[in-house]
Design a protein around this motif. Structure first.
Motif, PDB file in Angstrom:
ATOM      1  N   ASN A  26       0.808  -1.220   0.000  1.00 44.00           N
ATOM      2  CA  ASN A  26       0.000   0.000   0.000  1.00 44.00           C
ATOM      3  C   ASN A  26       0.843   1.273   0.000  1.00 44.00           C
ATOM      4  O   ASN A  26       0.334   2.352  -0.284  1.00 44.00           O
ATOM      5  N   TYR A  27       2.107   1.157   0.347  1.00 42.17           N
ATOM      6  CA  TYR A  27       3.002   2.319   0.453  1.00 42.17           C
ATOM      7  C   TYR A  27       3.184   2.989  -0.900  1.00 42.17           C
ATOM      8  O   TYR A  27       3.393   2.307  -1.917  1.00 42.17           O
ATOM      9  N   PRO A  28       3.100   4.330  -0.950  1.00 39.88           N
ATOM     10  CA  PRO A  28       2.808   5.241   0.155  1.00 39.88           C
ATOM     11  C   PRO A  28       1.323   5.625   0.192  1.00 39.88           C
ATOM     12  O   PRO A  28       0.656   5.629  -0.839  1.00 39.88           O
ATOM     13  N   THR A  29       0.847   5.970   1.372  1.00 36.86           N
ATOM     14  CA  THR A  29      -0.538   6.401   1.533  1.00 36.86           C
ATOM     15  C   THR A  29      -0.635   7.859   1.970  1.00 36.86           C
ATOM     16  O   THR A  29      -1.728   8.347   2.236  1.00 36.86           O
ATOM     17  N   LYS A  30       0.540   8.519   2.045  1.00 35.49           N
ATOM     18  CA  LYS A  30       0.564   9.933   2.434  1.00 35.49           C
ATOM     19  C   LYS A  30       1.829  10.574   1.854  1.00 35.49           C
ATOM     20  O   LYS A  30       2.573   9.936   1.101  1.00 35.49           O
ATOM     21  N   THR A  31       2.074  11.815   2.194  1.00 31.11           N
ATOM     22  CA  THR A  31       3.202  12.574   1.651  1.00 31.11           C
ATOM     23  C   THR A  31       4.544  11.942   2.002  1.00 31.11           C
ATOM     24  O   THR A  31       4.794  11.570   3.154  1.00 31.11           O
ATOM     25  N   VAL A  32       5.404  11.830   1.003  1.00 28.39           N
ATOM     26  CA  VAL A  32       6.784  11.364   1.185  1.00 28.39           C
ATOM     27  C   VAL A  32       7.708  12.577   1.076  1.00 28.39           C
ATOM     28  O   VAL A  32       7.544  13.400   0.170  1.00 28.39           O
ATOM     29  N   ARG A  33       8.659  12.675   1.997  1.00 26.46           N
ATOM     30  CA  ARG A  33       9.596  13.807   2.000  1.00 26.46           C
ATOM     31  C   ARG A  33      11.004  13.335   1.670  1.00 26.46           C
ATOM     32  O   ARG A  33      11.532  12.437   2.314  1.00 26.46           O
ATOM     33  N   PHE A  34      11.598  13.961   0.667  1.00 28.60           N
ATOM     34  CA  PHE A  34      13.017  13.779   0.393  1.00 28.60           C
ATOM     35  C   PHE A  34      13.755  14.938   1.063  1.00 28.60           C
ATOM     36  O   PHE A  34      13.513  16.106   0.738  1.00 28.60           O
ATOM     37  N   VAL A  35      14.641  14.620   1.980  1.00 24.27           N
ATOM     38  CA  VAL A  35      15.420  15.639   2.683  1.00 24.27           C
ATOM     39  C   VAL A  35      16.761  15.802   1.987  1.00 24.27           C
ATOM     40  O   VAL A  35      17.460  14.807   1.737  1.00 24.27           O
ATOM     41  N   ILE A  36      17.111  17.047   1.642  1.00 24.07           N
ATOM     42  CA  ILE A  36      18.444  17.341   1.132  1.00 24.07           C
ATOM     43  C   ILE A  36      19.184  18.144   2.188  1.00 24.07           C
ATOM     44  O   ILE A  36      18.576  18.838   3.006  1.00 24.07           O
ATOM     45  N   THR A  37      20.495  18.055   2.180  1.00 23.56           N
ATOM     46  CA  THR A  37      21.297  18.632   3.268  1.00 23.56           C
ATOM     47  C   THR A  37      21.995  19.932   2.881  1.00 23.56           C
ATOM     48  O   THR A  37      22.849  20.413   3.614  1.00 23.56           O
ATOM     49  N   TYR A  38      21.635  20.455   1.705  1.00 24.53           N
ATOM     50  CA  TYR A  38      22.205  21.720   1.225  1.00 24.53           C
ATOM     51  C   TYR A  38      21.072  22.661   0.832  1.00 24.53           C
ATOM     52  O   TYR A  38      19.926  22.235   0.659  1.00 24.53           O
ATOM     53  N   PRO A  39      21.359  23.959   0.684  1.00 23.30           N
ATOM     54  CA  PRO A  39      20.311  24.902   0.295  1.00 23.30           C
ATOM     55  C   PRO A  39      19.720  24.556  -1.070  1.00 23.30           C
ATOM     56  O   PRO A  39      20.366  23.914  -1.891  1.00 23.30           O
ATOM     57  N   PRO A  40      18.496  24.990  -1.331  1.00 21.64           N
ATOM     58  CA  PRO A  40      17.881  24.740  -2.638  1.00 21.64           C
ATOM     59  C   PRO A  40      18.695  25.365  -3.768  1.00 21.64           C
ATOM     60  O   PRO A  40      19.403  26.350  -3.570  1.00 21.64           O
ATOM     61  N   GLY A  41      18.605  24.767  -4.953  1.00 20.32           N
ATOM     62  CA  GLY A  41      19.281  25.319  -6.118  1.00 20.32           C
ATOM     63  C   GLY A  41      20.615  24.687  -6.443  1.00 20.32           C
ATOM     64  O   GLY A  41      21.200  24.976  -7.483  1.00 20.32           O
ATOM     65  N   GLY A  42      21.111  23.810  -5.567  1.00 17.04           N
ATOM     66  CA  GLY A  42      22.404  23.176  -5.793  1.00 17.04           C
ATOM     67  C   GLY A  42      22.272  21.818  -6.469  1.00 17.04           C
ATOM     68  O   GLY A  42      21.214  21.433  -6.977  1.00 17.04           O
ATOM     69  N   GLY A  43      23.384  21.070  -6.460  1.00 19.09           N
ATOM     70  CA  GLY A  43      23.426  19.784  -7.136  1.00 19.09           C
ATOM     71  C   GLY A  43      22.450  18.764  -6.579  1.00 19.09           C
ATOM     72  O   GLY A  43      21.821  18.007  -7.334  1.00 19.09           O
ATOM     73  N   SER A  44      22.294  18.727  -5.245  1.00 19.52           N
ATOM     74  CA  SER A  44      21.375  17.758  -4.655  1.00 19.52           C
ATOM     75  C   SER A  44      19.940  18.069  -5.039  1.00 19.52           C
ATOM     76  O   SER A  44      19.143  17.168  -5.320  1.00 19.52           O
ATOM     77  N   ASP A  45      19.608  19.335  -5.066  1.00 22.96           N
ATOM     78  CA  ASP A  45      18.267  19.769  -5.466  1.00 22.96           C
ATOM     79  C   ASP A  45      17.981  19.382  -6.918  1.00 22.96           C
ATOM     80  O   ASP A  45      16.926  18.836  -7.251  1.00 22.96           O
ATOM     81  N   PHE A  46      18.952  19.628  -7.785  1.00 23.12           N
ATOM     82  CA  PHE A  46      18.807  19.318  -9.207  1.00 23.12           C
ATOM     83  C   PHE A  46      18.685  17.813  -9.424  1.00 23.12           C
ATOM     84  O   PHE A  46      17.976  17.361 -10.319  1.00 23.12           O
ATOM     85  N   THR A  47      19.357  17.046  -8.581  1.00 21.90           N
ATOM     86  CA  THR A  47      19.329  15.585  -8.703  1.00 21.90           C
ATOM     87  C   THR A  47      17.984  15.000  -8.300  1.00 21.90           C
ATOM     88  O   THR A  47      17.455  14.108  -8.970  1.00 21.90           O
ATOM     89  N   VAL A  48      17.417  15.506  -7.200  1.00 17.40           N
ATOM     90  CA  VAL A  48      16.259  14.837  -6.614  1.00 17.40           C
ATOM     91  C   VAL A  48      14.910  15.347  -7.098  1.00 17.40           C
ATOM     92  O   VAL A  48      13.929  14.604  -7.101  1.00 17.40           O
ATOM     93  N   ARG A  49      14.812  16.591  -7.534  1.00 20.44           N
ATOM     94  CA  ARG A  49      13.483  17.128  -7.881  1.00 20.44           C
ATOM     95  C   ARG A  49      12.802  16.367  -9.022  1.00 20.44           C
ATOM     96  O   ARG A  49      11.594  16.091  -8.947  1.00 20.44           O
TER      97      ARG A  49
END
Length: 324
Positions: A26-49
């Motif tokens: 059944n997963y997921p049945t609600k909001t899933v959050r991806f946490v990044i450890t750097y400010p928005p706009g960087g490489g991690s943000d570009f990778t995960v969005r």
């Protein structure tokens, strides 16, 4: 224990297994959050969005990206480690918080091997060694010659102590037996701007940030830090080609869950993410920022993490980077 008790215990275990499997189905049945450890706009943000967007479309549930920077990328990582292991809080890490930091800090709020469950290594990307055009060098060999002719006169910019940029600069110094002063910045943009302004003549930067300035003639690309040439920058040689065999420093991004997350849930997330990152659209998007998509198994990511931890421990020891 009586026969009746044994039967009750067996039924309880079986019921628990069925409930976990049903939960995973059944997963997921609600909001899933991806946490990044750097400010928005960087490489991690570009990778995960793009991953979050596609997962939301597939699952019919909101999948959001939440930035929790600070503490040498350990604040966001620790937040995920301490979150309920139910698949609804996911970490998109860079390499620092799950490998490099082990060589830098005597104490960490979490154990990156014990407290995180690997899902997949998403992609890897080289750093770009750049120089201001006024510097009379066009290759690593010429840079080394200049540094030896003028000991201590050169400096290089990074986005901070203990970052991939720092871990690229220090072994380059020890490998070539040259002196360069490390100038740490709080972020890639200010570091690159000072490279462009000529205030710091050398820099290690993400290709996505510095390549536009290279193309515009504001910076000169000397080398990539990966062991092999980048498929996105095939004309730029490697540091290894400049006389440092085995030199291989990569920035990489991976997905993790809290350690006790049920394997069925982790497996479902892995399968869905792999389908997304192996798509031609995602690969092309990453190629635009000189990143190579991997999409590994959990076991391969676990082995890679352990290899990276040992590599950076050796670099820290040889370069005199002491734990804080």
């Amino acid at each position: 224990m009586t026969h009746t008790c044994l039967l009750k215990s067996a039924f309880a275990v079986a019921a628990l297994g069925l409930s976990v499997t049903a939960f995973a189905q059944n997963y997921p049945t609600k909001t899933v959050r991806f946490v990044i450890t750097y400010p928005p706009g960087g490489g991690s943000d570009f990778t995960v969005r793009p991953i979050a967007q596609k997962l939301s479309e597939t699952w019919g549930q909101p999948v959001i990206v939440e930035s929790r920077p600070g503490g040498s990328a350990m604040i966001g990582t620790d937040y995920v480690v301490r979150s309920p292991p139910d698949g609804y809080t996911v970490l998109l890490s860079g390499s620092s918080e799950v490998s490099m930091n082990v060589a830098l800090f005597r104490k960490m709020p979490y154990d990156p091997v014990r407290d995180l469950q690997p899902v997949t290594l998403v992609c890897t990307a080289p750093l770009l060694l750049v120089a201001h055009p006024s510097l009379p060098v066009k290759s690593v060999k010429e840079l080394v010659a200049l540094a030896r002719a003028k000991p201590g006169a050169l400096s290089y910019a990074s986005i901070g102590t203990g970052t991939p940029q720092h871990f690229a600069g220090e072994p380059m110094k020890t490998t070539f037996r040259i002196e360069m002063t490390h100038v740490p910045y709080k972020g890639g943009a200010p570091a690159v701007m000072d490279n462009i302004g000529g205030h710091v003549p050398i820099g290690f930067s993400t290709a996505s940030l510095s390549t536009p300035h290279v193309r515009a003639g504001r910076l000169r690309a000397l080398a990539v830090t990966s062991g092999n040439r980048s498929s996105a920058l095939p004309d730029v040689p490697t540091v290894a080609e400049g006389g440092a065999p085995g030199f291989d420093i990569l920035q990489w991004f991976a997905i993790w869950l809290p350690a006790k997350t049920p394997k069925d849930i982790a497996g479902k997330l892995h399968s869905e993410v792999l389908h997304i990152v192996q798509s031609p659209e995602y690969k092309q998007r990453q190629l635009e920022v000189a990143a190579d998509v991997v999409g590994s198994s959990p076991e391969a990511l676990s082995n890679y993490q352990k290899t990276e931890i040992e590599k950076y421990r050796k670099i820290a020891a040889s370069a005199g980077i002491t734990p804080e």
